[in-house]
Design an enzyme around this catalytic site. Structure first.
Site, mmCIF file in Angstrom:
data_model
loop_
_atom_site.group_PDB
_atom_site.id
_atom_site.type_symbol
_atom_site.label_atom_id
_atom_site.label_comp_id
_atom_site.label_asym_id
_atom_site.label_seq_id
_atom_site.Cartn_x
_atom_site.Cartn_y
_atom_site.Cartn_z
ATOM 1 N N HIS A 53 0.844 -1.189 0.000
ATOM 2 C CA HIS A 53 0.000 0.000 0.000
ATOM 3 C C HIS A 53 0.888 1.250 0.000
ATOM 4 O O HIS A 53 2.096 1.166 0.219
ATOM 5 C CB HIS A 53 -0.929 0.016 1.232
ATOM 6 C CG HIS A 53 -0.191 0.065 2.532
ATOM 7 N ND1 HIS A 53 -0.156 -0.989 3.411
ATOM 8 C CD2 HIS A 53 0.565 1.036 3.095
ATOM 9 C CE1 HIS A 53 0.583 -0.665 4.445
ATOM 10 N NE2 HIS A 53 1.031 0.551 4.288
HETATM 11 C C1 T46 Z 1 2.406 0.710 7.150
HETATM 12 C C2 T46 Z 1 3.143 -0.517 7.510
HETATM 13 C C3 T46 Z 1 4.592 -0.282 7.755
HETATM 14 C C4 T46 Z 1 -5.401 0.213 12.802
HETATM 15 O O1 T46 Z 1 -6.576 -0.022 13.205
HETATM 16 N N1 T46 Z 1 -4.706 1.296 13.291
HETATM 17 C C5 T46 Z 1 -3.440 1.564 12.885
HETATM 18 O O2 T46 Z 1 -2.837 2.558 13.356
HETATM 19 C C6 T46 Z 1 -2.828 0.698 11.918
HETATM 20 C C7 T46 Z 1 -1.397 0.964 11.445
HETATM 21 C C8 T46 Z 1 -3.530 -0.375 11.436
HETATM 22 N N2 T46 Z 1 -4.803 -0.610 11.877
HETATM 23 C C9 T46 Z 1 -5.536 -1.780 11.368
HETATM 24 C C10 T46 Z 1 -5.872 -1.757 9.883
HETATM 25 C C11 T46 Z 1 -5.951 -3.235 9.534
HETATM 26 O O3 T46 Z 1 -7.239 -3.722 9.834
HETATM 27 O O4 T46 Z 1 -4.708 -2.943 11.544
HETATM 28 C C12 T46 Z 1 -4.952 -3.882 10.496
HETATM 29 C C13 T46 Z 1 -3.663 -4.309 9.834
HETATM 30 O O5 T46 Z 1 -3.163 -3.204 9.064
HETATM 31 P P1 T46 Z 1 -2.376 -3.420 7.691
HETATM 32 O O6 T46 Z 1 -2.893 -4.603 6.982
HETATM 33 O O7 T46 Z 1 -2.357 -2.121 6.968
HETATM 34 O O8 T46 Z 1 -0.918 -3.776 8.248
HETATM 35 P P2 T46 Z 1 0.461 -3.762 7.469
HETATM 36 O O9 T46 Z 1 1.425 -4.458 8.360
HETATM 37 O O10 T46 Z 1 0.324 -4.270 6.071
HETATM 38 O O11 T46 Z 1 0.854 -2.199 7.357
HETATM 39 C C14 T46 Z 1 1.168 -1.469 8.522
HETATM 40 C C15 T46 Z 1 0.445 -0.095 8.501
HETATM 41 O O12 T46 Z 1 -0.963 -0.282 8.342
HETATM 42 C C16 T46 Z 1 0.942 0.783 7.402
HETATM 43 O O13 T46 Z 1 0.544 2.119 7.657
HETATM 44 O O14 T46 Z 1 2.955 1.590 6.487
HETATM 45 O O15 T46 Z 1 2.568 -1.243 8.600
#
Ligand code: T46
Length: 141
Positions: A53
């Protein structure tokens, strides 16, 4: 972290003393934005590749405070591969930077400092859309 970075920017911090493993980062010395949110990713042995993303507005600094991780970043024109494997070296990612995270070593801890509050609508999760938007911005600049 080897080589010259072009898309991300290396952020160096150091251990306060050899007697205690304490590291710190502060704004604006190390972090180029006021920090609005932090999050961390742990128990990485359960994790597949993550990320895929870009953020429309949020800027971030990533520190791998334990273990190691391979990060791929993309600004719509070029890609860059970074190994984060030291608490003394973080990376700054500007808004509109595509990120992928691979090869988490077991028990890795990734700490992320963010410039904005969490907002689902800030994420671009479709690479083609990201590429199109990034190209429009690059053409304007
Ligand atoms: C990034 C990389 C390095 C929340 O509810 N609050 C938050 O502050 C964050 C960061 C995530 N979430 C929720 C959203 C999704 O339902 O946690 C879940 C997993 O998030 P995501 O699939 O986006 O996780 P990653 O590891 O792919 O990405 C994360 C961050 O989301 C992103 O900003 O840059 O780590």
């Amino acid at each position: 972290m080897a080589g010259q970075l072009q898309i991300s920017k290396k952020i160096e911090i150091s251990k306060v003393s050899d007697e205690c493993s304490l590291y710190f980062a502060q704004t604006p010395t190390h972090i180029p934005f006021p920090i609005k949110r932090i999050f961390f990713i742990t128990e990485t042995y359960t994790l597949l590749p993550r990320g895929y993303h870009a953020h429309k507005k949020t800027k971030q600094v990533l520190f791998c405070i334990q273990g190691s991780i391979k990060i791929i970043v993309d600004d719509g024109k070029k890609r860059e591969e970074i190994i984060l494997d030291s608490p003394e070296e973080g990376i700054f990612l500007d808004r509109m930077t595509w990120i992928e995270m691979h090869d988490f070593k077991e028990d890795t801890i990734l700490l992320v400092l963010a410039s904005r509050l969490y907002k689902k609508s800030d994420y671009i999760r479709d690479y083609h859309l990201f590429h199109e938007l990034a190209k429009k911005e690059n053409d304007k600049a």
